[in-house]
Design an enzyme around this catalytic site. Sequence first.
Site, PDB file in Angstrom:
ATOM      1  N   TYR A  76       0.845  -1.201   0.000  1.00  0.00           N
ATOM      2  CA  TYR A  76       0.000   0.000   0.000  1.00  0.00           C
ATOM      3  C   TYR A  76       0.876   1.244   0.000  1.00  0.00           C
ATOM      4  O   TYR A  76       1.925   1.259   0.654  1.00  0.00           O
ATOM      5  CB  TYR A  76      -0.918   0.022   1.235  1.00  0.00           C
ATOM      6  N   GLU A  78      -0.649   4.902  -0.321  1.00  0.00           N
ATOM      7  CA  GLU A  78      -1.399   6.155  -0.489  1.00  0.00           C
ATOM      8  C   GLU A  78      -0.502   7.348  -0.194  1.00  0.00           C
ATOM      9  O   GLU A  78       0.335   7.285   0.707  1.00  0.00           O
ATOM     10  CB  GLU A  78      -2.594   6.206   0.481  1.00  0.00           C
ATOM     11  N   ASP A 253      -7.612  14.167 -23.700  1.00  0.00           N
ATOM     12  CA  ASP A 253      -7.515  12.736 -23.391  1.00  0.00           C
ATOM     13  C   ASP A 253      -6.860  12.085 -24.599  1.00  0.00           C
ATOM     14  O   ASP A 253      -7.488  11.890 -25.639  1.00  0.00           O
ATOM     15  CB  ASP A 253      -8.934  12.194 -23.161  1.00  0.00           C
ATOM     16  N   THR A 282      -4.190   6.577 -21.151  1.00  0.00           N
ATOM     17  CA  THR A 282      -3.930   5.238 -20.640  1.00  0.00           C
ATOM     18  C   THR A 282      -2.523   4.885 -21.090  1.00  0.00           C
ATOM     19  O   THR A 282      -1.939   5.557 -21.954  1.00  0.00           O
ATOM     20  CB  THR A 282      -4.916   4.201 -21.211  1.00  0.00           C
ATOM     21  N   ARG A 291      -1.645  -2.032 -18.331  1.00  0.00           N
ATOM     22  CA  ARG A 291      -2.965  -1.389 -18.212  1.00  0.00           C
ATOM     23  C   ARG A 291      -2.903  -0.353 -17.101  1.00  0.00           C
ATOM     24  O   ARG A 291      -2.583  -0.700 -15.960  1.00  0.00           O
ATOM     25  CB  ARG A 291      -4.027  -2.418 -17.833  1.00  0.00           C
TER      26      ARG A 291
END
Length: 490
Positions: A76, A78, A253, A282, A291
């Site tokens: 993790y 964050e 985008d 992406t 991805r």
Amino acid sequence: MSDAFTPEMDSQNYSQGASAAYDAALSVIAAVEPRVAEATRKELADQRSSLKLIASENYASPATLLTMGTWFSDKYAEGTVGHRFYAACQNVDTVEALAAEHARELFGAPYAYAQPHSGIDANLVAFWSILANRVETPFLAKMKAKNVNELTEGDWEQLRHEFGNQRLLGMALDAGGHLTHGFRPNISGKMFHQQQYGTDPETGLLDYDVVAAKAREFKPLVLVAGYSAYPRRVNFAKMREIADEVGAVLMVDMAHFAGLVAGKVFTGDEDPVPFAHVTTTTTHKSLRGPRGGLVLAQEEFASDVDRGCPMVLGGPLSHVMAAKAVALAEARQPAFRAYAQNIADNAKSLAEGFNRRGARLVTGGTDNHIVLLDVSSYGLTGRQAESALLDAGVVTNRNSIPQDPNGAWYTSGIRFGTPALTTRGFGASEFDKVAELVVKVLSNTKPGTTKAGASSKASYVMEPGIADRVRAESAEMLDKHPLYPGLELA
Ligand code: DSN
């Protein structure tokens, strides 16, 4: 640093032991859930034996794929680099900083944020950053001054009111825009008052005067440019002029064409990064990475983008950020420019192949990586055409065309893209052959009927023998350009 991924390079990787690594990994997986191992093997076999023409898909390098399968998945993190809400993030810091550095260098962007899990997440981060940067509320002022303890119910109320009243202008879905560009059923069409711009009904092309007129009338906070099914380039200098004239933020985008930007096929006015306030992408489409998503921004938006987590994102996917660093390092190599140019050249060849055989293309052709075929001239819906092509080993996706009479489910179009087969080494003559095979399938297919005998928009009847002939002719090309050559699973 090694050269970018090419079929030849790939073969070297595998001869250096990646085959053994995958075999070992699949045995470990099979010991727990053999059906997953089996499906994984089958997926490779299926991808190897079909013509993958889905415009948003590609084949990532072995280095990128292997990077995703590690213990970084267990961590993790964050927060941001050097400023985490969890302990022991020193190695995540390393890979996230590398991914951001490669992205900044590759795209010439002042700031890059590597945490978004996907394109829609990247767009949500962009929306948040634009709202936070441009909408004045007591809430945001207190938050920025770190006076969150002083927040009152009234501040929250005003924030909801201000954020809920902003306007967004984006490209319509059936003109080639994306769901997240203000399409009503998507959150972007609900969190903003939205309007859409389309394309010229005659030519299928963007008309900048129409976009400007809409912008003048609607006065959006956000002007969104970019597309997922528009087969042409966009002049981002003009889009920025429009945004500036009406006081809007330009958000681009570039998920679909990021590889063409990275590979310097789109330069000058066609490179969105210098013109957009915020650019999203992406990493797995023409950019050929894992991805995931990425946000690039001008300096003034950097601190707001940096709050993507926790404002709209959960913990970053550290293993994917590591793979982004690897893929972006590949895209900085000279070979990637050649690859990107081949993507565009191959799309032209595919479009010319269709045109010579009398097919009807939206806008008449392409100058990016997409070719959009109107299949109504074959008497078919997109759904029928997609299924018939799949039967013959040609993997595509159905797509709306402008003013589509068949709606978004059945559609009247098939979208083709060249990034994946270009990675396999297909060239212009092979893409011409692909056009021949597609036309062979579609001109030998008719609409079918439902079980009750009514006309159907989904079922189809193909002349016997066509699918097998097309598969055999495809196999010759696929064998000449193997996917992951040298990778032999036991
Ligand atoms: N699903 C992607 C595409 O196919 O274009 C966009 O989100």
